[in-house]
Scaffold this motif. Structure first.
Motif, short mmCIF file in Angstrom:
data_model
loop_
_atom_site.label_atom_id
_atom_site.label_comp_id
_atom_site.label_asym_id
_atom_site.label_seq_id
_atom_site.Cartn_x
_atom_site.Cartn_y
_atom_site.Cartn_z
N ARG A 143 -62.76 34.88 -44.19
CA ARG A 143 -63.64 34.77 -45.36
C ARG A 143 -63.33 33.49 -46.14
NH1 ARG A 143 -67.19 36.95 -48.77
NH2 ARG A 143 -66.90 36.53 -50.96
N ASN A 144 -62.07 33.24 -46.40
CA ASN A 144 -61.70 32.04 -47.15
C ASN A 144 -62.13 30.76 -46.44
OD1 ASN A 144 -60.56 33.55 -49.21
ND2 ASN A 144 -58.50 33.44 -48.35
N ASP A 145 -61.98 30.75 -45.12
CA ASP A 145 -62.35 29.56 -44.35
C ASP A 145 -63.86 29.32 -44.34
OD1 ASP A 145 -59.68 29.19 -43.77
OD2 ASP A 145 -59.85 29.82 -41.67
N ALA A 146 -64.64 30.40 -44.44
CA ALA A 146 -66.09 30.27 -44.28
C ALA A 146 -66.89 30.47 -45.55
CB ALA A 146 -66.57 31.26 -43.22
N VAL A 147 -66.24 30.79 -46.65
CA VAL A 147 -66.97 31.17 -47.87
C VAL A 147 -67.95 30.08 -48.32
CG1 VAL A 147 -65.28 30.40 -49.60
CG2 VAL A 147 -66.74 32.39 -50.06
N ASN A 148 -67.66 28.83 -48.07
CA ASN A 148 -68.57 27.76 -48.48
C ASN A 148 -69.75 27.57 -47.52
OD1 ASN A 148 -67.10 27.09 -50.80
ND2 ASN A 148 -65.68 25.86 -49.59
N PHE A 149 -69.69 28.21 -46.35
CA PHE A 149 -70.76 28.08 -45.37
C PHE A 149 -71.73 29.25 -45.39
CE2 PHE A 149 -67.27 25.66 -43.40
CZ PHE A 149 -67.91 24.47 -43.16
N VAL A 150 -71.22 30.44 -45.71
CA VAL A 150 -71.98 31.67 -45.52
C VAL A 150 -72.72 32.06 -46.80
CG1 VAL A 150 -71.81 34.12 -44.92
CG2 VAL A 150 -70.37 32.45 -43.75
N ALA A 151 -74.04 32.23 -46.64
CA ALA A 151 -74.87 32.69 -47.75
C ALA A 151 -75.41 34.09 -47.46
CB ALA A 151 -76.03 31.72 -47.97
N GLY A 152 -75.37 34.51 -46.23
CA GLY A 152 -75.84 35.81 -45.80
C GLY A 152 -75.43 36.01 -44.36
N LEU A 153 -75.72 37.18 -43.83
CA LEU A 153 -75.33 37.48 -42.46
C LEU A 153 -76.55 37.82 -41.62
CD1 LEU A 153 -72.13 39.61 -43.06
CD2 LEU A 153 -72.29 37.19 -42.50
N PRO A 154 -76.56 37.39 -40.39
CA PRO A 154 -75.59 36.48 -39.79
C PRO A 154 -75.83 35.04 -40.27
CG PRO A 154 -77.35 36.95 -38.22
CD PRO A 154 -77.62 37.79 -39.44
N THR A 155 -74.80 34.24 -40.18
CA THR A 155 -74.91 32.80 -40.42
C THR A 155 -74.44 32.10 -39.15
OG1 THR A 155 -74.57 32.93 -42.81
CG2 THR A 155 -74.06 30.83 -41.76
N PHE A 156 -75.25 31.18 -38.69
CA PHE A 156 -74.92 30.37 -37.51
C PHE A 156 -74.71 28.96 -37.99
CE2 PHE A 156 -77.48 33.90 -36.17
CZ PHE A 156 -76.87 34.34 -35.01
N ILE A 157 -73.57 28.38 -37.63
CA ILE A 157 -73.26 27.00 -38.00
C ILE A 157 -73.27 26.19 -36.72
CG2 ILE A 157 -71.59 25.47 -39.08
CD1 ILE A 157 -70.64 28.07 -40.61
N ILE A 158 -74.09 25.16 -36.71
CA ILE A 158 -74.28 24.36 -35.50
C ILE A 158 -73.71 22.97 -35.73
CG2 ILE A 158 -76.01 23.43 -33.91
CD1 ILE A 158 -77.74 25.90 -34.79
N GLU A 159 -72.76 22.63 -34.85
CA GLU A 159 -72.11 21.30 -34.90
C GLU A 159 -71.49 21.02 -36.27
OE1 GLU A 159 -71.90 18.95 -32.34
OE2 GLU A 159 -72.87 20.32 -30.96
N ASN A 160 -71.08 22.06 -36.98
CA ASN A 160 -70.50 21.92 -38.32
C ASN A 160 -71.41 21.16 -39.28
OD1 ASN A 160 -68.10 23.37 -37.92
ND2 ASN A 160 -67.23 21.62 -36.83
#
Length: 180
Positions: A142-159
């Motif tokens: 959670r701490n590592d991804a909290v700035n990326f995730v706004a809802g679920l699922p979240t897909f992050i492509i190529e950062n």
């Protein structure tokens, strides 16, 4: 739903997937929360009809539930399943248990039963739910991804690019095509 997307897209694109369990609401009570409290006044039949319409493309059916569980234990068990190289199997079981069968995946007995169904000894399955190593991993995710995730699922492509929620395949294809 995430797994269905990945299965379809992996036939078309070279994907390197890292699944990260993300505890969206760590503050949720241990017994879960009624969906009507989270979405007051919402027509839940209509909400689930929308979810099922989106899920059709992936061959998934989602039954209407009336609560959202506290997912901490299920996520701990998922981290354990990763250690056993059984993530895919366990993730599918958890998804089916909640979204198809309406089981409370926040209940320790349900989580232990799911692990046992993968031939994990019951005592070992129960013990991991009290193991701080797995709880710490869930918190770290959670701490590592909290700035990326706004809802679920979240897909992050190529950062770089983020896709949030159940989206049609063409949304993924358009983004992936921009990288290839």
């Amino acid at each position: 739903m995430g797994k269905g997307i990945v299965e379809k897209l992996s036939r078309e694109y070279p994907l390197d997937i890292t699944w990260v369990g993300y505890e969206l609401r760590p503050e949720r009570a241990a017994e879960g929360e009624k969906l009507s409290n989270i979405l007051p006044g919402a027509d839940l039949k209509q909400v689930f009809a929308h979810y099922n319409q989106a899920a059709l493309e992936y061959g998934i059916s989602i039954n209407q539930v009336d609560f959202l569980p506290n997912t901490h234990m299920a996520l701990m068990a998922t981290e354990f399943a990763k250690d056993l190289d059984m993530f895919e199997e366990f993730h599918s079981l958890v998804f089916k248990s909640f979204f198809t069968e309406g089981r409370d995946i926040g209940n320790s007995k349900v989580v232990v039963d799911l692990l046992v169904s993968l031939n994990v000894p019951r005592e070992k399955a129960a013990a991991i739910l009290n193991d701080p190593v797995y709880s710490d991993r869930v918190k770290k995710n959670r701490n590592d991804a909290v700035n990326f995730v706004a809802g679920l699922p979240t897909f992050i492509i190529e950062n770089k690019k983020k896709i949030v929620g159940a989206q049609p395949l063409n949304v993924f294809r358009n983004i992936l095509d921009s990288y290839h």
